[in-house]
Design a protein around this motif. Sequence first.
Motif, PDB file in Angstrom:
ATOM      1  N   ARG A 152       0.840  -1.198   0.000  1.00 35.37           N
ATOM      2  CA  ARG A 152       0.000   0.000   0.000  1.00 35.37           C
ATOM      3  C   ARG A 152       0.878   1.251   0.000  1.00 35.37           C
ATOM      4  NH1 ARG A 152      -5.205  -1.536   1.060  1.00 35.37           N
ATOM      5  NH2 ARG A 152      -5.457  -3.638   1.952  1.00 35.37           N
ATOM      6  N   VAL A 153       0.286   2.375  -0.385  1.00 35.15           N
ATOM      7  CA  VAL A 153       1.038   3.622  -0.397  1.00 35.15           C
ATOM      8  C   VAL A 153       1.535   3.929   1.012  1.00 35.15           C
ATOM      9  CG1 VAL A 153       0.911   6.118  -0.771  1.00 35.15           C
ATOM     10  CG2 VAL A 153      -0.216   4.557  -2.379  1.00 35.15           C
ATOM     11  N   ASP A 154       2.842   4.170   1.129  1.00 38.67           N
ATOM     12  CA  ASP A 154       3.451   4.505   2.424  1.00 38.67           C
ATOM     13  C   ASP A 154       3.553   6.031   2.495  1.00 38.67           C
ATOM     14  OD1 ASP A 154       4.899   4.783   4.733  1.00 38.67           O
ATOM     15  OD2 ASP A 154       6.302   3.159   4.273  1.00 38.67           O
ATOM     16  N   GLU A 155       2.435   6.664   2.841  1.00 42.55           N
ATOM     17  CA  GLU A 155       2.378   8.126   2.821  1.00 42.55           C
ATOM     18  C   GLU A 155       3.388   8.773   3.768  1.00 42.55           C
ATOM     19  OE1 GLU A 155      -0.882  11.632   3.753  1.00 42.55           O
ATOM     20  OE2 GLU A 155      -1.596   9.681   2.994  1.00 42.55           O
ATOM     21  N   PRO A 156       3.558   8.305   5.020  1.00 44.68           N
ATOM     22  CA  PRO A 156       4.554   8.935   5.896  1.00 44.68           C
ATOM     23  C   PRO A 156       5.972   8.863   5.343  1.00 44.68           C
ATOM     24  CG  PRO A 156       3.029   7.608   7.176  1.00 44.68           C
ATOM     25  CD  PRO A 156       2.765   7.285   5.742  1.00 44.68           C
ATOM     26  N   ALA A 157       6.358   7.706   4.810  1.00 45.64           N
ATOM     27  CA  ALA A 157       7.715   7.560   4.272  1.00 45.64           C
ATOM     28  C   ALA A 157       7.900   8.428   3.036  1.00 45.64           C
ATOM     29  CB  ALA A 157       7.987   6.100   3.937  1.00 45.64           C
ATOM     30  N   MET A 158       6.878   8.504   2.204  1.00 46.89           N
ATOM     31  CA  MET A 158       6.943   9.325   1.006  1.00 46.89           C
ATOM     32  C   MET A 158       7.136  10.798   1.367  1.00 46.89           C
ATOM     33  SD  MET A 158       4.054   9.597  -2.014  1.00 46.89           S
ATOM     34  CE  MET A 158       2.757   9.909  -0.807  1.00 46.89           C
ATOM     35  N   LEU A 159       6.322  11.292   2.280  1.00 46.86           N
ATOM     36  CA  LEU A 159       6.407  12.696   2.674  1.00 46.86           C
ATOM     37  C   LEU A 159       7.722  13.000   3.386  1.00 46.86           C
ATOM     38  CD1 LEU A 159       2.744  13.216   3.922  1.00 46.86           C
ATOM     39  CD2 LEU A 159       3.722  13.934   1.733  1.00 46.86           C
ATOM     40  N   SER A 160       8.193  12.056   4.184  1.00 50.74           N
ATOM     41  CA  SER A 160       9.450  12.254   4.898  1.00 50.74           C
ATOM     42  C   SER A 160      10.612  12.391   3.921  1.00 50.74           C
ATOM     43  CB  SER A 160       9.697  11.087   5.853  1.00 50.74           C
ATOM     44  OG  SER A 160      10.952  11.201   6.486  1.00 50.74           O
ATOM     45  N   ALA A 161      10.637  11.554   2.892  1.00 52.78           N
ATOM     46  CA  ALA A 161      11.718  11.624   1.900  1.00 52.78           C
ATOM     47  C   ALA A 161      11.653  12.921   1.113  1.00 52.78           C
ATOM     48  CB  ALA A 161      11.630  10.429   0.962  1.00 52.78           C
ATOM     49  N   LEU A 162      10.444  13.314   0.697  1.00 47.72           N
ATOM     50  CA  LEU A 162      10.307  14.524  -0.122  1.00 47.72           C
ATOM     51  C   LEU A 162      10.543  15.795   0.681  1.00 47.72           C
ATOM     52  CD1 LEU A 162       7.257  13.530  -2.363  1.00 47.72           C
ATOM     53  CD2 LEU A 162       9.675  13.679  -3.023  1.00 47.72           C
ATOM     54  N   ALA A 163      10.463  15.708   2.000  1.00 49.29           N
ATOM     55  CA  ALA A 163      10.768  16.865   2.841  1.00 49.29           C
ATOM     56  C   ALA A 163      12.235  17.263   2.727  1.00 49.29           C
ATOM     57  CB  ALA A 163      10.417  16.567   4.297  1.00 49.29           C
ATOM     58  N   ARG A 164      13.067  16.375   2.179  1.00 48.41           N
ATOM     59  CA  ARG A 164      14.481  16.676   1.992  1.00 48.41           C
ATOM     60  C   ARG A 164      14.782  17.292   0.630  1.00 48.41           C
ATOM     61  NH1 ARG A 164      14.601  11.495   4.366  1.00 48.41           N
ATOM     62  NH2 ARG A 164      15.195  10.502   2.399  1.00 48.41           N
ATOM     63  N   ALA A 165      13.772  17.391  -0.215  1.00 48.07           N
ATOM     64  CA  ALA A 165      13.977  17.968  -1.546  1.00 48.07           C
ATOM     65  C   ALA A 165      14.231  19.467  -1.448  1.00 48.07           C
ATOM     66  CB  ALA A 165      12.754  17.694  -2.421  1.00 48.07           C
ATOM     67  N   ARG A 166      14.938  19.991  -2.446  1.00 47.06           N
ATOM     68  CA  ARG A 166      15.289  21.408  -2.470  1.00 47.06           C
ATOM     69  C   ARG A 166      14.280  22.197  -3.307  1.00 47.06           C
ATOM     70  NH1 ARG A 166      20.918  21.067  -5.263  1.00 47.06           N
ATOM     71  NH2 ARG A 166      19.591  19.767  -6.601  1.00 47.06           N
ATOM     72  N   THR A 167      14.263  23.489  -3.092  1.00 47.56           N
ATOM     73  CA  THR A 167      13.420  24.373  -3.889  1.00 47.56           C
ATOM     74  C   THR A 167      13.675  24.151  -5.381  1.00 47.56           C
ATOM     75  OG1 THR A 167      13.419  26.053  -2.167  1.00 47.56           O
ATOM     76  CG2 THR A 167      12.835  26.785  -4.384  1.00 47.56           C
ATOM     77  N   ASP A 168      12.598  24.063  -6.150  1.00 49.03           N
ATOM     78  CA  ASP A 168      12.612  23.843  -7.608  1.00 49.03           C
ATOM     79  C   ASP A 168      12.970  22.416  -8.006  1.00 49.03           C
ATOM     80  OD1 ASP A 168      11.728  26.373  -8.218  1.00 49.03           O
ATOM     81  OD2 ASP A 168      13.734  27.184  -8.580  1.00 49.03           O
ATOM     82  N   ASP A 169      13.166  21.509  -7.051  1.00 48.72           N
ATOM     83  CA  ASP A 169      13.243  20.096  -7.427  1.00 48.72           C
ATOM     84  C   ASP A 169      11.887  19.669  -7.975  1.00 48.72           C
ATOM     85  OD1 ASP A 169      15.852  19.849  -6.688  1.00 48.72           O
ATOM     86  OD2 ASP A 169      15.504  18.538  -4.976  1.00 48.72           O
ATOM     87  N   VAL A 170      11.909  18.655  -8.831  1.00 53.73           N
ATOM     88  CA  VAL A 170      10.699  18.185  -9.502  1.00 53.73           C
ATOM     89  C   VAL A 170      10.308  16.818  -8.957  1.00 53.73           C
ATOM     90  CG1 VAL A 170       9.669  17.558 -11.726  1.00 53.73           C
ATOM     91  CG2 VAL A 170      11.258  19.505 -11.578  1.00 53.73           C
ATOM     92  N   VAL A 171       9.039  16.658  -8.619  1.00 58.66           N
ATOM     93  CA  VAL A 171       8.527  15.409  -8.045  1.00 58.66           C
ATOM     94  C   VAL A 171       7.591  14.750  -9.047  1.00 58.66           C
ATOM     95  CG1 VAL A 171       7.247  14.363  -6.149  1.00 58.66           C
ATOM     96  CG2 VAL A 171       8.663  16.383  -5.728  1.00 58.66           C
ATOM     97  N   VAL A 172       7.949  13.559  -9.498  1.00 61.35           N
ATOM     98  CA  VAL A 172       7.126  12.826 -10.454  1.00 61.35           C
ATOM     99  C   VAL A 172       6.003  12.095  -9.720  1.00 61.35           C
ATOM    100  CG1 VAL A 172       7.077  11.007 -12.197  1.00 61.35           C
ATOM    101  CG2 VAL A 172       9.041  12.544 -12.062  1.00 61.35           C
ATOM    102  N   LEU A 173       4.784  12.310 -10.169  1.00 56.06           N
ATOM    103  CA  LEU A 173       3.606  11.663  -9.598  1.00 56.06           C
ATOM    104  C   LEU A 173       2.801  11.018 -10.719  1.00 56.06           C
ATOM    105  CD1 LEU A 173       2.475  14.604  -7.285  1.00 56.06           C
ATOM    106  CD2 LEU A 173       3.693  12.545  -6.563  1.00 56.06           C
ATOM    107  N   HIS A 174       2.222   9.861 -10.433  1.00 60.54           N
ATOM    108  CA  HIS A 174       1.327   9.206 -11.395  1.00 60.54           C
ATOM    109  C   HIS A 174      -0.084   9.724 -11.126  1.00 60.54           C
ATOM    110  CE1 HIS A 174       4.176   5.713 -12.453  1.00 60.54           C
ATOM    111  NE2 HIS A 174       4.851   6.529 -11.646  1.00 60.54           N
ATOM    112  N   GLY A 175      -0.677  10.382 -12.116  1.00 56.48           N
ATOM    113  CA  GLY A 175      -1.988  10.977 -11.903  1.00 56.48           C
ATOM    114  C   GLY A 175      -3.073   9.969 -11.626  1.00 56.48           C
ATOM    115  N   CYS A 176      -2.941   8.783 -12.201  1.00 56.57           N
ATOM    116  CA  CYS A 176      -3.913   7.702 -12.003  1.00 56.57           C
ATOM    117  C   CYS A 176      -3.303   6.422 -12.544  1.00 56.57           C
ATOM    118  CB  CYS A 176      -5.236   8.008 -12.721  1.00 56.57           C
ATOM    119  SG  CYS A 176      -5.079   8.153 -14.523  1.00 56.57           S
ATOM    120  N   CYS A 177      -3.899   5.282 -12.188  1.00 57.68           N
ATOM    121  CA  CYS A 177      -3.497   3.981 -12.762  1.00 57.68           C
ATOM    122  C   CYS A 177      -1.985   3.771 -12.661  1.00 57.68           C
ATOM    123  CB  CYS A 177      -3.952   3.871 -14.217  1.00 57.68           C
ATOM    124  SG  CYS A 177      -5.701   4.212 -14.490  1.00 57.68           S
ATOM    125  N   HIS A 178      -1.476   3.815 -11.445  1.00 60.67           N
ATOM    126  CA  HIS A 178      -0.035   3.765 -11.211  1.00 60.67           C
ATOM    127  C   HIS A 178       0.617   2.598 -11.955  1.00 60.67           C
ATOM    128  CE1 HIS A 178       3.705   2.890  -8.952  1.00 60.67           C
ATOM    129  NE2 HIS A 178       3.746   4.205  -8.783  1.00 60.67           N
TER     130      HIS A 178
END
Length: 392
Positions: A152-178
């Motif tokens: 299942r989606v690990d929302e806490p781990a995902m958010l924790s990792a992305l909290a380390r991203a820098r300004t203007d970094d790009v985050v790839v997301l699947h809009g649907c049907c991963h």
Amino acid sequence: MLDRLASPARDPLWAIASEFGADTRAHKIDLVVGVYRDEHGRTPVMQAVSAAESRLAAQAPSKSYKGLAGHREFNRLMTALLLEPTPAHPRAATLQTVGGTGALRLLADLVAWARPGATLWIGTPGYVNHEPIARAAGLEVRHYPYLGPDGRVDEPAMLSALARARTDDVVVLHGCCHNPSGVDLAPSAWQALARLVSERGLIPLVDMAYLGLGDGVEGDLAGLHLMASQVEQMFVAASCSKNMGLYSERTGCAVVLGRTAAAAASAMAAMEHLARANYSMPPDHGAAVAALVLGDPALHSVWRAELAAMRERIVANREALAAAFAARCDDPRLLALREHRGMFSTLPLQPAQMARLRLEHAVYGTDSGRINIAGLRAGEAARVAEAVLAVV
């Protein structure tokens, strides 16, 4: 020069597809390549597409160049399809590309030009071609965890990792049907991501390769619309390959959402410049077909009905496979297939087990465990379930 050229590693997906083609067993099952197939194993031409092509042939429009942006009516209609209900729509610029993959590469080139050394954050697991495209454009790549051990989606781990991203970094997301898991983000996860990227000045890149094949067009756009309503900058890569069956026509678009309409216009000029240096302009036929399908009310209605029928067939296949597993085991990782969306799911198997599926049972999926649910035919679910359990 060519004598010293090192051969790249063979693409793993197409290598397995070639292996399937060479297999002479009559009972072989192809769940490898990500194309929609009907009950007869064919990838059909949709009626709306066929009607649009007939109309174009009768009109005999000019084959002259369309310009660096491609088919402008297609661009306008795709922008409306993707963003019209949101307040961000006026701040969007759209350019036709060579398929959804071309959109991803063009956007990666745009990021590399705007901010050399930028980092693209990709979920694990994720689409196998995201990282090669980013690296070919000269971007740094980092990964964030998408799924937990329970599948299942690990929302806490995902958010924790992305909290380390820098300004203007790009985050790839699947809009649907991963792709490859079939496990989509919940509305609460979209909301949390929108809040995080806004706070940290990140830029989401939403890949909309399978629009309409999960929860319908409007349902599949919900996450994108939420994000577009709350962030200042965003990229979207969209494709007409799956939802219109225009695979070989290579029809897609890249959308840039700027802080202002002027910023979007600047991005458009930059994308045209990048396209000129790469392929000059995209092919017109697929975009002309898609523009007719989207712009003509009658054709649009036919397309929506056909798309719904495709989605219902995928859901039925998924239900049949989940039921076949439920009748034979109580493994929650396999029973969870029923909750997935779109064409794909990932079986909880190792590469060696997937190889045994192919060798011993003539059931073909990728080494990662990904299978194309749309590739199943009636009556095959039980055999696939038995084969999977045999190698587990």
